[in-house]
Design a protein around this motif. Structure first.
Motif, PDB file in Angstrom:
ATOM      1  N   MET A   3     -13.735  67.019  10.571  1.00 44.18           N
ATOM      2  CA  MET A   3     -12.787  67.854   9.846  1.00 44.18           C
ATOM      3  C   MET A   3     -11.413  67.218   9.752  1.00 44.18           C
ATOM      4  O   MET A   3     -10.711  67.387   8.771  1.00 44.18           O
ATOM      5  CB  MET A   3     -12.689  69.221  10.508  1.00 44.18           C
ATOM      6  CG  MET A   3     -13.913  70.060  10.268  1.00 44.18           C
ATOM      7  SD  MET A   3     -13.915  71.518  11.280  1.00 44.18           S
ATOM      8  CE  MET A   3     -14.487  70.870  12.822  1.00 44.18           C
ATOM      9  N   SER A   4     -11.006  66.483  10.785  1.00 46.90           N
ATOM     10  CA  SER A   4      -9.679  65.885  10.747  1.00 46.90           C
ATOM     11  C   SER A   4      -9.579  64.834   9.649  1.00 46.90           C
ATOM     12  O   SER A   4      -8.519  64.604   9.098  1.00 46.90           O
ATOM     13  CB  SER A   4      -9.335  65.275  12.101  1.00 46.90           C
ATOM     14  OG  SER A   4     -10.268  64.268  12.432  1.00 46.90           O
ATOM     15  N   ASP A   9      -7.800  72.451   5.649  1.00 45.79           N
ATOM     16  CA  ASP A   9      -7.373  73.393   6.675  1.00 45.79           C
ATOM     17  C   ASP A   9      -8.298  74.600   6.766  1.00 45.79           C
ATOM     18  O   ASP A   9      -8.673  75.013   7.856  1.00 45.79           O
ATOM     19  CB  ASP A   9      -5.941  73.843   6.391  1.00 45.79           C
ATOM     20  CG  ASP A   9      -4.970  72.680   6.478  1.00 45.79           C
ATOM     21  OD1 ASP A   9      -4.932  72.017   7.520  1.00 45.79           O
ATOM     22  OD2 ASP A   9      -4.260  72.422   5.480  1.00 45.79           O
ATOM     23  N   LYS A  95     -10.961  73.112   9.095  1.00 43.07           N
ATOM     24  CA  LYS A  95     -10.710  73.374  10.514  1.00 43.07           C
ATOM     25  C   LYS A  95     -11.048  74.826  10.825  1.00 43.07           C
ATOM     26  O   LYS A  95     -11.543  75.144  11.894  1.00 43.07           O
ATOM     27  CB  LYS A  95      -9.238  73.097  10.834  1.00 43.07           C
ATOM     28  CG  LYS A  95      -8.854  73.349  12.275  1.00 43.07           C
ATOM     29  CD  LYS A  95      -7.401  72.979  12.531  1.00 43.07           C
ATOM     30  CE  LYS A  95      -7.038  73.205  14.001  1.00 43.07           C
ATOM     31  NZ  LYS A  95      -5.629  72.851  14.259  1.00 43.07           N
ATOM     32  N   TYR A  96     -10.745  75.706   9.874  1.00 42.07           N
ATOM     33  CA  TYR A  96     -11.039  77.130  10.013  1.00 42.07           C
ATOM     34  C   TYR A  96     -11.966  77.573   8.896  1.00 42.07           C
ATOM     35  O   TYR A  96     -12.005  76.974   7.823  1.00 42.07           O
ATOM     36  CB  TYR A  96      -9.753  77.964   9.951  1.00 42.07           C
ATOM     37  CG  TYR A  96      -8.851  77.761  11.137  1.00 42.07           C
ATOM     38  CD1 TYR A  96      -9.039  78.476  12.312  1.00 42.07           C
ATOM     39  CD2 TYR A  96      -7.810  76.844  11.086  1.00 42.07           C
ATOM     40  CE1 TYR A  96      -8.216  78.284  13.405  1.00 42.07           C
ATOM     41  CE2 TYR A  96      -6.980  76.649  12.174  1.00 42.07           C
ATOM     42  CZ  TYR A  96      -7.187  77.367  13.330  1.00 42.07           C
ATOM     43  OH  TYR A  96      -6.372  77.172  14.414  1.00 42.07           O
ATOM     44  N   GLU A 119      -2.629  78.987  14.444  1.00 39.95           N
ATOM     45  CA  GLU A 119      -1.997  77.768  14.949  1.00 39.95           C
ATOM     46  C   GLU A 119      -0.987  78.070  16.053  1.00 39.95           C
ATOM     47  O   GLU A 119      -0.894  77.339  17.038  1.00 39.95           O
ATOM     48  CB  GLU A 119      -1.319  77.005  13.798  1.00 39.95           C
ATOM     49  CG  GLU A 119      -2.320  76.363  12.846  1.00 39.95           C
ATOM     50  CD  GLU A 119      -3.109  75.241  13.486  1.00 39.95           C
ATOM     51  OE1 GLU A 119      -2.509  74.205  13.802  1.00 39.95           O
ATOM     52  OE2 GLU A 119      -4.335  75.409  13.673  1.00 39.95           O
ATOM     53  N   ARG A 165     -12.160  79.473  13.957  1.00 38.19           N
ATOM     54  CA  ARG A 165     -12.100  78.022  14.155  1.00 38.19           C
ATOM     55  C   ARG A 165     -13.533  77.530  13.989  1.00 38.19           C
ATOM     56  O   ARG A 165     -14.456  78.034  14.628  1.00 38.19           O
ATOM     57  CB  ARG A 165     -11.558  77.667  15.537  1.00 38.19           C
ATOM     58  CG  ARG A 165     -11.367  76.167  15.731  1.00 38.19           C
ATOM     59  CD  ARG A 165     -10.819  75.846  17.113  1.00 38.19           C
ATOM     60  NE  ARG A 165      -9.629  76.593  17.452  1.00 38.19           N
ATOM     61  CZ  ARG A 165      -8.389  76.187  17.209  1.00 38.19           C
ATOM     62  NH1 ARG A 165      -8.182  75.023  16.611  1.00 38.19           N
ATOM     63  NH2 ARG A 165      -7.357  76.928  17.553  1.00 38.19           N
ATOM     64  N   THR A 167     -15.247  74.892  14.886  1.00 32.08           N
ATOM     65  CA  THR A 167     -15.972  74.339  16.038  1.00 32.08           C
ATOM     66  C   THR A 167     -16.521  75.437  16.940  1.00 32.08           C
ATOM     67  O   THR A 167     -17.655  75.344  17.394  1.00 32.08           O
ATOM     68  CB  THR A 167     -15.064  73.403  16.860  1.00 32.08           C
ATOM     69  OG1 THR A 167     -13.844  74.081  17.188  1.00 32.08           O
ATOM     70  CG2 THR A 167     -14.763  72.126  16.101  1.00 32.08           C
TER      71      THR A 167
END
Length: 192
Positions: A3-4, A9, A95-96, A119, A165, A167
């Motif tokens: 994801m990074s 986002d 990420k979300y 965040e 999130r 993950t």
């Protein structure tokens, strides 16, 4: 996919079933989000519609493919809304994660508000309020998690109205699937 490395986002997953005439309000509510500096991925998953929904999603995707909001149109065989959400989750790069139904919409600052809270608190889950409306768009009931109300801590609702999130969500889904398989195995073994 990491994801990074995608820079996305938030991934919004919208399951669609015969929703050609219903999804415009949901998509417009996402497209008008003012969330500058952040990338949003909208994954629209057609669950085997018979009304031309997928072609409509493709045309929407082409019309907005130059926007900061990335639109993805996917098609799969009809298996129901839960499996359609999970299919979209597998394709998500954010990420979300947020789930949005084809006949729902989000308020103007929804993504920004939930993102900032997630965040700031490093939360795995942010739960927003939900307005239930009638066919004319009039609010008939409002659901908010007010900690002052004892019953709110027991409220379980649909997956929409939340920012997860990715993950932690994927981890929980995988754990629950394994537990379910083990329970089924033990039940079958007991019958023998």
């Amino acid at each position: 996919m990491d994801m990074s490395s995608t820079g996305i986002d938030i991934s919004i997953i919208i399951p669609v079933y015969n929703g050609k005439n219903k999804i415009s309000k949901a998509l417009n509510s996402v497209l008008k989000q003012n969330f500058s500096g952040h990338k949003i991925e909208v994954i629209m998953v057609d669950d085997g519609s018979k009304d031309g929904s997928f072609d409509y999603l493709e045309s929407i995707k082409k019309a907005y493919e130059t926007r900061e909001i990335m639109l993805v149109a996917l098609k799969k065989k009809n298996e129901g809304v839960a499996l359609t959400r999970n299919y979209g989750l597998k394709k998500a790069n954010g990420k979300y994660i947020m789930f949005l139904d084809q006949d729902d919409w989000i308020e103007d600052k929804c993504l920004e508000t939930l993102w900032i809270q997630a965040e700031k608190t490093n939360a795995d889950l942010i739960i927003g309020g939900v307005n239930m409306v009638d066919d004319d768009g009039r609010i008939i009931e409002t659901w908010n998690l007010d900690p002052a109300k004892e019953w709110n801590k027991y409220r379980i609702t649909a997956p929409w109205g939340r920012l997860f999130r990715k993950t932690i969500y994927v981890f929980l889904i995988l754990k629950l699937v394994r537990i379910y398989i083990l329970i089924c195995f033990f039940l079958v073994m007991q019958k023998k």
